[in-house]
Write a protein that holds these residues in place. Structure first.
Motif, short mmCIF file in Angstrom:
data_model
loop_
_atom_site.label_atom_id
_atom_site.label_comp_id
_atom_site.label_asym_id
_atom_site.label_seq_id
_atom_site.Cartn_x
_atom_site.Cartn_y
_atom_site.Cartn_z
N ALA A 157 31.94 49.18 50.43
CA ALA A 157 30.95 49.30 49.36
C ALA A 157 30.08 50.52 49.58
N LEU A 158 29.86 50.83 50.85
CA LEU A 158 28.98 51.96 51.20
C LEU A 158 29.63 53.29 50.86
N LYS A 159 30.91 53.46 51.26
CA LYS A 159 31.58 54.75 51.08
C LYS A 159 32.39 54.80 49.79
N GLY A 160 32.73 53.64 49.25
CA GLY A 160 33.44 53.63 47.97
C GLY A 160 34.92 53.32 48.05
N GLY A 161 35.49 53.35 49.24
CA GLY A 161 36.92 53.10 49.38
C GLY A 161 37.32 51.73 48.84
N GLY A 162 38.40 51.71 48.04
CA GLY A 162 38.91 50.45 47.52
C GLY A 162 38.20 49.94 46.28
N ALA A 163 37.12 50.61 45.87
CA ALA A 163 36.32 50.08 44.76
C ALA A 163 37.07 50.12 43.43
N ASP A 164 37.86 51.19 43.21
CA ASP A 164 38.57 51.30 41.93
C ASP A 164 39.63 50.21 41.78
N ASP A 165 40.36 49.96 42.87
CA ASP A 165 41.36 48.88 42.82
C ASP A 165 40.69 47.55 42.54
N LEU A 166 39.53 47.35 43.14
CA LEU A 166 38.82 46.09 42.95
C LEU A 166 38.37 45.95 41.48
N LYS A 167 37.87 47.04 40.89
CA LYS A 167 37.48 46.99 39.47
C LYS A 167 38.66 46.59 38.59
N THR A 168 39.82 47.21 38.85
CA THR A 168 41.01 46.91 38.06
C THR A 168 41.38 45.43 38.20
N ALA A 169 41.26 44.92 39.43
CA ALA A 169 41.62 43.52 39.68
C ALA A 169 40.65 42.58 38.96
N ILE A 170 39.37 42.93 38.96
CA ILE A 170 38.38 42.09 38.28
C ILE A 170 38.68 42.06 36.78
N ALA A 171 38.91 43.25 36.21
CA ALA A 171 39.19 43.34 34.77
C ALA A 171 40.37 42.46 34.39
N ALA A 172 41.40 42.48 35.26
CA ALA A 172 42.62 41.74 34.95
C ALA A 172 42.41 40.23 35.00
N ARG A 173 41.33 39.78 35.62
CA ARG A 173 41.10 38.35 35.78
C ARG A 173 40.07 37.78 34.81
N LEU A 174 39.53 38.63 33.94
CA LEU A 174 38.53 38.14 32.99
C LEU A 174 39.21 37.54 31.76
N PRO A 175 38.63 36.49 31.21
CA PRO A 175 39.22 35.90 30.01
C PRO A 175 38.99 36.79 28.79
N GLU A 176 39.80 36.55 27.76
CA GLU A 176 39.60 37.28 26.50
C GLU A 176 38.27 36.90 25.89
N GLY A 177 37.60 37.89 25.32
CA GLY A 177 36.33 37.59 24.65
C GLY A 177 35.55 38.85 24.36
N GLN A 178 34.61 38.73 23.44
CA GLN A 178 33.74 39.85 23.08
C GLN A 178 32.82 40.19 24.25
N PRO A 179 32.37 41.45 24.34
CA PRO A 179 31.37 41.76 25.38
C PRO A 179 30.09 40.95 25.17
N PHE A 180 29.46 40.52 26.26
CA PHE A 180 28.22 39.75 26.17
C PHE A 180 27.04 40.64 25.84
N TYR A 181 27.10 41.87 26.33
CA TYR A 181 25.98 42.79 26.17
C TYR A 181 26.48 44.07 25.52
N PRO A 182 25.61 44.72 24.75
CA PRO A 182 26.02 45.98 24.12
C PRO A 182 26.21 47.05 25.19
N PRO A 183 27.43 47.59 25.34
CA PRO A 183 27.71 48.56 26.41
C PRO A 183 26.77 49.76 26.37
#
Ligand code: GDP
Ligand code: MG
Length: 304
Positions: A157-183
């Motif tokens: 988390a400090l240096k950033g290594g692996g963060a992009d893969d983690l983001k992709t993995a999180i996105a892939a696990r979210l259910p379908e739905g509208q955004p909760f907050y205006p981006p």
């Protein structure tokens, strides 16, 4: 309502609870993922005592993070309170992300896993920048997989290594739905946006059922003033005169409590002293008024 936009690719959105022992790097990871400084990052354990939202907007998805104060056993009153907040965060979560310190990954995972049975899970071994040989982590990965975590990510988390893969993995696990907050609101004006959220949270904490759900908060001014406290002016909208009276309370006492609680949260968030001024206004049946919502809740210019 459909969650499909434009070319028929469904949008994904969800709540992600970040859990883990104090000091494993949850706040640092949250800041790394969302690119903002939302949670208090501190060298001392137990500084994060409240649920704090962080939001990650990506192509086709929005992840709303619930930061939690660490998964502890309720030995003290404070820890009882923290446990309640953890349970609250878990209840709302579509995905639970367990964060472990890669330099001491063996600590107390079993009791955590028991509480998480039946949830969609993901584990993160954080601080891998401190581990010389990644092979040392294999037994920990093995144990997590056996404990019920289908995926284990190695991240700094400090240096950033692996963060992009983690983001992709999180996105892939979210259910379908509208955004909760205006981006846009989040990206453009994070501090105003979160100041409004903290006022809303204080209202939720301090009033009974009816009032909070009739409440909208708009931050109308947020001025950083060198050598003086930041100045924030926020309007709390309610739907009826009777609600306005309850919101303000006799002698203004109730509203003062909202202001004081929200101010403390905002100060913890920005790290600066704040002068918070609150106003209460009636906007009749605003929840049914799409224009009001567009102009006031999501928009930036609000004129009296
Ligand atoms: P939390 O209590 O889980 O929210 O942990 P914090 O985010 O406050 O981090 C605790 C300490 O660990 C801080 O001093 C961070 O700078 C440090 N830390 C967090 N992530 C990493 C990392 O990936 N690598 C290293 N070396 N230190 C980290
Ligand atoms: Mg923290």
């Amino acid at each position: 309502m459909s969650s499909t936009e434009g070319g028929g690719v469904p949008f994904h959105s969800g709540y992600v609870a970040i859990i883990g022992l104090p000091n494993v790097g949850k706040s640092t990871l949250l800041n790394r993922l969302t690119g903002t400084h939302l949670a208090a990052v501190a060298p001392r354990p137990q500084t994060t005592r409240h649920r704090i939202l962080g939001i990650l907007n990506g192509p086709g998805f929005q992840a709303v993070f619930l930061d939690t104060p660490g998964l502890l056993d309720p030995k003290y009153a404070l820890q009882q309170q923290m446990k309640r907040e953890i349970d609250l965060a878990l209840k709302d979560a579509d995905l639970v992300m367990l964060v472990l310190d890669a330099t001491r990954p063996g600590e107390e995972t079993d009791s955590m896993v028991r509480r998480l049975a039946g949830r969609k899970l993901l584990a993160v071994l954080n601080k891998v920048d401190l581990v010389r040989d990644k092979k040392e982590l294999l037994p920990a990965v093995d144990r997590l997989v056996k404990a019920g975590f289908p995926d284990v990510f190695m991240v700094s988390a400090l240096k950033g290594g692996g963060a992009d893969d983690l983001k992709t993995a999180i996105a892939a696990r979210l259910p379908e739905g509208q955004p909760f907050y205006p981006p846009d609101a989040v990206a453009d004006r994070p501090e105003e946006f979160f100041a409004a959220e903290f006022v809303r949270e204080a209202v939720f904490n301090l009033y009974g059922e009816e009032i909070p759900y009739s409440t909208a908060v708009v931050v109308e001014e947020f001025k950083e003033r060198p050598d003086r406290k930041d100045y924030i002016l926020a309007t709390i909208f309610v739907e009826r005169e009777s609600q306005k009276a309850i919101m303000i309370g006799s002698g203004g006492k109730a509203l003062k409590r909202v202001g004081s609680q929200a101010r403390q949260e905002i100060e913890a968030f920005t790290g600066r002293p704040v002068f918070l001024e609150l106003r209460v206004k009636v906007a009749v049946a605003w929840r049914k008024n799409e224009r009001f919502i567009r102009d006031n809740i999501y928009g930036r210019d609000w004129a009296d």
